[in-house]
Design a protein around this motif. Structure first.
Motif, mmCIF file in Angstrom:
data_model
loop_
_atom_site.group_PDB
_atom_site.id
_atom_site.type_symbol
_atom_site.label_atom_id
_atom_site.label_comp_id
_atom_site.label_asym_id
_atom_site.label_seq_id
_atom_site.Cartn_x
_atom_site.Cartn_y
_atom_site.Cartn_z
ATOM 1 N N TYR A 75 0.835 -1.204 0.000
ATOM 2 C CA TYR A 75 0.000 0.000 0.000
ATOM 3 C C TYR A 75 0.868 1.252 0.000
ATOM 4 C CZ TYR A 75 -3.884 -3.080 1.367
ATOM 5 O OH TYR A 75 -4.828 -4.067 1.415
ATOM 6 N N ILE A 76 1.913 1.244 0.831
ATOM 7 C CA ILE A 76 2.775 2.417 0.956
ATOM 8 C C ILE A 76 3.530 2.688 -0.345
ATOM 9 C CG2 ILE A 76 4.796 3.342 2.171
ATOM 10 C CD1 ILE A 76 3.719 1.865 4.689
ATOM 11 N N GLU A 77 3.965 1.627 -1.026
ATOM 12 C CA GLU A 77 4.669 1.824 -2.292
ATOM 13 C C GLU A 77 3.755 2.466 -3.335
ATOM 14 O OE1 GLU A 77 6.235 -2.006 -3.275
ATOM 15 O OE2 GLU A 77 8.024 -1.739 -2.021
ATOM 16 N N ARG A 78 2.478 2.119 -3.289
ATOM 17 C CA ARG A 78 1.516 2.770 -4.201
ATOM 18 C C ARG A 78 1.294 4.226 -3.786
ATOM 19 N NH1 ARG A 78 -3.499 -0.999 -3.755
ATOM 20 N NH2 ARG A 78 -4.445 0.641 -5.059
ATOM 21 N N MET A 79 1.278 4.480 -2.475
ATOM 22 C CA MET A 79 1.122 5.855 -1.991
ATOM 23 C C MET A 79 2.312 6.711 -2.390
ATOM 24 S SD MET A 79 -0.393 4.696 1.689
ATOM 25 C CE MET A 79 -0.336 6.243 2.542
ATOM 26 N N LEU A 80 3.497 6.123 -2.400
ATOM 27 C CA LEU A 80 4.686 6.855 -2.833
ATOM 28 C C LEU A 80 4.579 7.275 -4.297
ATOM 29 C CD1 LEU A 80 7.383 4.664 -1.059
ATOM 30 C CD2 LEU A 80 7.093 7.106 -0.689
ATOM 31 N N LEU A 93 1.085 13.138 1.559
ATOM 32 C CA LEU A 93 2.154 13.767 0.781
ATOM 33 C C LEU A 93 3.527 13.590 1.409
ATOM 34 C CD1 LEU A 93 0.378 17.145 -0.098
ATOM 35 C CD2 LEU A 93 0.508 15.068 -1.491
ATOM 36 N N TRP A 94 3.559 13.189 2.688
ATOM 37 C CA TRP A 94 4.824 13.106 3.417
ATOM 38 C C TRP A 94 5.047 11.683 3.922
ATOM 39 C CZ3 TRP A 94 1.736 17.038 6.469
ATOM 40 C CH2 TRP A 94 1.645 18.237 5.775
ATOM 41 N N PHE A 95 6.305 11.267 3.901
ATOM 42 C CA PHE A 95 6.671 9.929 4.363
ATOM 43 C C PHE A 95 7.931 10.040 5.224
ATOM 44 C CE2 PHE A 95 4.333 9.588 0.473
ATOM 45 C CZ PHE A 95 3.466 8.525 0.678
ATOM 46 N N GLU A 153 17.752 15.052 5.588
ATOM 47 C CA GLU A 153 17.723 15.164 4.144
ATOM 48 C C GLU A 153 16.314 14.907 3.606
ATOM 49 O OE1 GLU A 153 20.183 13.505 0.263
ATOM 50 O OE2 GLU A 153 20.528 12.656 2.251
ATOM 51 N N ILE A 154 15.873 15.745 2.711
ATOM 52 C CA ILE A 154 14.552 15.622 2.090
ATOM 53 C C ILE A 154 14.731 15.155 0.645
ATOM 54 C CG2 ILE A 154 12.688 16.996 1.102
ATOM 55 C CD1 ILE A 154 12.082 16.495 3.915
ATOM 56 N N THR A 155 13.939 14.179 0.233
ATOM 57 C CA THR A 155 13.937 13.731 -1.162
ATOM 58 C C THR A 155 12.551 13.941 -1.727
ATOM 59 O OG1 THR A 155 15.606 12.053 -0.672
ATOM 60 C CG2 THR A 155 14.369 11.811 -2.719
ATOM 61 N N ASN A 156 12.461 14.731 -2.770
ATOM 62 C CA ASN A 156 11.165 15.045 -3.360
ATOM 63 C C ASN A 156 10.659 13.903 -4.228
ATOM 64 O OD1 ASN A 156 10.640 17.770 -2.418
ATOM 65 N ND2 ASN A 156 12.408 18.368 -3.646
ATOM 66 N N SER A 161 4.953 16.209 -2.829
ATOM 67 C CA SER A 161 5.189 15.019 -2.012
ATOM 68 C C SER A 161 6.686 14.792 -1.821
ATOM 69 C CB SER A 161 4.560 13.795 -2.683
ATOM 70 O OG SER A 161 4.700 12.646 -1.888
ATOM 71 N N TYR A 162 7.085 14.380 -0.611
ATOM 72 C CA TYR A 162 8.491 14.106 -0.338
ATOM 73 C C TYR A 162 8.644 13.164 0.840
ATOM 74 C CZ TYR A 162 7.708 17.948 3.020
ATOM 75 O OH TYR A 162 7.211 18.762 4.014
ATOM 76 N N PHE A 163 9.848 12.599 0.969
ATOM 77 C CA PHE A 163 10.154 11.792 2.147
ATOM 78 C C PHE A 163 11.464 12.267 2.757
ATOM 79 C CE2 PHE A 163 12.197 9.210 -1.235
ATOM 80 C CZ PHE A 163 13.466 9.021 -0.704
ATOM 81 N N GLY A 164 11.617 11.987 4.029
ATOM 82 C CA GLY A 164 12.828 12.343 4.770
ATOM 83 C C GLY A 164 12.664 11.919 6.207
ATOM 84 N N ASP A 165 13.643 12.197 7.038
ATOM 85 C CA ASP A 165 13.491 11.922 8.459
ATOM 86 C C ASP A 165 12.273 12.665 8.998
ATOM 87 O OD1 ASP A 165 15.702 10.359 8.449
ATOM 88 O OD2 ASP A 165 16.913 11.608 9.777
ATOM 89 N N LEU A 166 11.654 12.100 10.034
ATOM 90 C CA LEU A 166 10.509 12.773 10.641
ATOM 91 C C LEU A 166 10.878 14.193 11.059
ATOM 92 C CD1 LEU A 166 7.611 12.676 11.805
ATOM 93 C CD2 LEU A 166 8.636 11.905 13.961
ATOM 94 N N SER A 167 12.096 14.373 11.583
ATOM 95 C CA SER A 167 12.519 15.702 12.028
ATOM 96 C C SER A 167 12.510 16.701 10.873
ATOM 97 C CB SER A 167 13.903 15.636 12.664
ATOM 98 O OG SER A 167 14.852 15.092 11.762
ATOM 99 N N ALA A 168 12.803 16.231 9.663
ATOM 100 C CA ALA A 168 12.793 17.122 8.500
ATOM 101 C C ALA A 168 11.370 17.509 8.119
ATOM 102 C CB ALA A 168 13.485 16.437 7.322
ATOM 103 N N ILE A 169 10.467 16.545 8.173
ATOM 104 C CA ILE A 169 9.068 16.824 7.852
ATOM 105 C C ILE A 169 8.479 17.798 8.870
ATOM 106 C CG2 ILE A 169 6.767 15.782 7.685
ATOM 107 C CD1 ILE A 169 8.178 13.231 6.669
ATOM 108 N N ILE A 170 8.786 17.562 10.145
ATOM 109 C CA ILE A 170 8.314 18.468 11.196
ATOM 110 C C ILE A 170 8.877 19.872 10.983
ATOM 111 C CG2 ILE A 170 8.572 18.988 13.658
ATOM 112 C CD1 ILE A 170 8.243 15.994 14.213
ATOM 113 N N LEU A 171 10.165 19.946 10.657
ATOM 114 C CA LEU A 171 10.819 21.241 10.480
ATOM 115 C C LEU A 171 10.239 22.019 9.303
ATOM 116 C CD1 LEU A 171 13.137 23.131 11.381
ATOM 117 C CD2 LEU A 171 14.602 21.925 9.768
ATOM 118 N N LYS A 172 10.006 21.326 8.180
ATOM 119 C CA LYS A 172 9.514 22.016 6.980
ATOM 120 C C LYS A 172 8.085 22.527 7.151
ATOM 121 C CE LYS A 172 10.352 20.673 2.764
ATOM 122 N NZ LYS A 172 11.115 21.807 2.197
ATOM 123 N N ASN A 173 7.355 21.938 8.113
ATOM 124 C CA ASN A 173 5.960 22.339 8.312
ATOM 125 C C ASN A 173 5.731 22.962 9.694
ATOM 126 O OD1 ASN A 173 4.466 20.978 5.843
ATOM 127 N ND2 ASN A 173 5.942 19.484 6.591
#
Length: 506
Positions: A75-80, A93-95, A153-156, A161-173
């Motif tokens: 499911y997650i691979e399809r969400m990506l 949008l975030w992983f 590190e964030i990867t778009n 939509s992008y993925f990265g460490d949770l700390s990066a997602i928290i920081l960007k938002n």
């Protein structure tokens, strides 16, 4: 009215809601359960498992299987790939990228807007609410808050939509109320080279007016020691005179307490533990006079628990809701969340210390233990014993791991401990005996197996060369705040690799 007073007044309004879920835990969890089922009933997962027919927890436990990452991965691979409405009814949008410490396999855990706002950010606000409730005269918003995140590190992916460490997602938002006092700059906080990042953190924050530190204890120590080295100061209050709070999590604080006391030798320094994982924000030390975490029951997460005595992964037969947990028992944590994780075994184990309210301690990982001889040694036992041995022999450690020594050639088995000391113990033999004695006192199974040296011999201590564990993390591409050395292993794969490196580098 000064901003600090306004902030204090607003944030303490949350205390009333916290008191409600402490008083009515089952009702609040029932509301969360109904909210989750209602929101997911038309998703692909919800349709597959008949969420529209679920009327009770009993229905849920019968119809919906326990899950782990391999089960949810398709499911997650399809969400990506930007497919939506699979596990949750919001666009994902975030992983959060999370990897097992001993493997290179990455997990991409979905983070919804609800999970970010009603769980992770809510946890941050609640921590400050609870802090102000205990110390109402604090002025935390007069100064800066130094947040030491992981490798961010964030990867778009596609679009936004992008993925990265949770700390990066928290920081960007980050919400405005947190961003206005946060340091360092996003450019530094999002750096992926951890060694360079530590240096930039130290250089750019040494002249700031820091009131709060937040991070994993081990990596925070690295930064703080570098700050003292650069400034030539004896302790952190000479650098940051208004420093009053360290918010920590990720690993047990016990082995690091004495080192922080040396860095900040003042009784008015406060330490608060949090339990914030990529999967969700689960617990806060609501009373920093007791070493326990309050289970946060209204963050859009429904909790279940598997007794570790019956644990068999997704095939476990015994799973209980909050109403049925027992004090003093070791449980694997299972969550259903507003990020689309369903009956998900996150891999952590906890032990409840109170039911009124529900407080607990983190005891380890479902895969981090030693039970080669029936001793059932868990991380909590190891942390308590290690802290006692350090305190009684004036030792300080930076990292350690342990594994079994298997019986060979008629010789008894045992445990081998590989420890990187910052300060060596006064007497290594005494350290070993104290470690062994403390393990006996906190674990009756270990004590029984040590009787007469029949099954278990005295622990064997190996001294790690300086920087060994950091070198292993770097070699494994795991250097950074979120990655940790497994404390206990039921096989010798990790320790043998580390010992081989130790011999090469030593």
């Amino acid at each position: 009215m000064p901003f600090n007073s306004i902030f204090s007044w607003i944030i303490k309004k949350r205390i009333h809601q916290i008191e409600l879920f402490k008083k009515y835990p089952f009702e609040v969890q029932r509301d969360v359960f109904n909210y989750l089922i209602q929101n997911a009933k038309d998703t692909e997962w919800g349709v597959k498992y008949g969420y529209n027919k679920i009327k009770s927890y009993k229905d849920f436990s019968k119809q919906v299987p326990l899950s782990d990452y391999p089960l949810l991965q398709p499911y997650i691979e399809r969400m990506l790939k930007n497919e939506q409405n699979l596990l949750w009814n919001e666009d994902i949008l975030w992983f959060a990228k999370s990897s097992g410490t001993t493997t290179g396999k990455s997990k991409f855990l979905p983070v919804s807007k609800s999970a970010l706002e009603d769980c992770h950010y809510k946890g941050g606000k609640d921590l400050l609410s609870l802090y102000y409730n205990q110390l109402p005269d604090r002025k935390l918003y007069k100064g800066k808050h130094l947040i030491i995140g992981g490798s961010a590190e964030i990867t778009n992916l596609d679009g936004d939509s992008y993925f990265g460490d949770l700390s990066a997602i928290i920081l960007k938002n980050m919400p405005w109320w947190a961003e206005i006092r946060r340091t360092p700059s996003k450019e530094i906080a999002l750096m992926s080279n951890w060694e360079e990042k530590i240096e930039k953190l130290a250089q750019t924050t040494k002249d700031e007016d820091i009131y709060i530190l937040a991070g994993v204890p081990s990596w925070t120590l690295v930064l703080c020691n570098r700050v003292l080295e650069i400034t030539g100061k004896k302790h952190l209050r000479e650098v940051w005179p208004n420093l009053e709070l360290f918010m920590h999590g990720g690993v047990s604080f016990d082995p690091y307490k004495e080192q922080f006391r040396k860095l900040i030798p003042f009784d008015d320094m406060n330490y608060v533990e949090t339990y914030n994982a990529s999967e969700g924000f689960f617990g806060i030390q609501d009373d920093f006079k007791i070493d326990e975490l309050l289970l946060m029951l209204d963050y859009g997460i429904f909790f279940e628990f598997i007794p570790m005595s019956d644990f068999n992964g997704v095939d476990s037969k015994t799973v209980v809701p909050l109403e049925e947990v027992e004090l003093g028992k070791n449980y694997a944590l299972v969550i259903s969340s507003n990020g689309g994780l369903w009956r998900y075994i996150i891999g952590d184990t906890i032990r409840f210390t109170s039911k009124s309210p529900y407080r607990f301690k983190i005891t380890g990982r479902t895969k981090s233990f030693i039970n080669a001889f029936g001793e059932e040694l868990v991380v909590e036992n190891a942390e308590v014993a290690m802290a006692a041995a350090c305190q009684k022999t004036n030792a300080h450690i930076s990292n350690y791991t342990a594994a079994p020594i298997f019986m060979e050639n008629g010789e008894g088995g045992g445990h081998e401990w590989l420890i990187e000391f910052i300060t060596l113990p006064d007497d290594l033999e005494a350290f070993t005996h104290i470690l062994d004695g403390e393990l006996k006192s906190v674990n009756s199974d270990y004590e029984a197996k040590r009787a007469g040296n029949l099954s278990l011999q005295m622990p064997r201590i190996q001294i790690a060369s300086k920087g060994l564990f950091e070198a292993w993390l770097k070699k494994s591409d795991k250097l950074g705040g979120q990655h940790k050395i497994p404390r206990l292993n039921n096989d010798r794969i990790l320790i043998d690799e580390l010992l081989a490196m130790n011999l090469v580098e030593g």
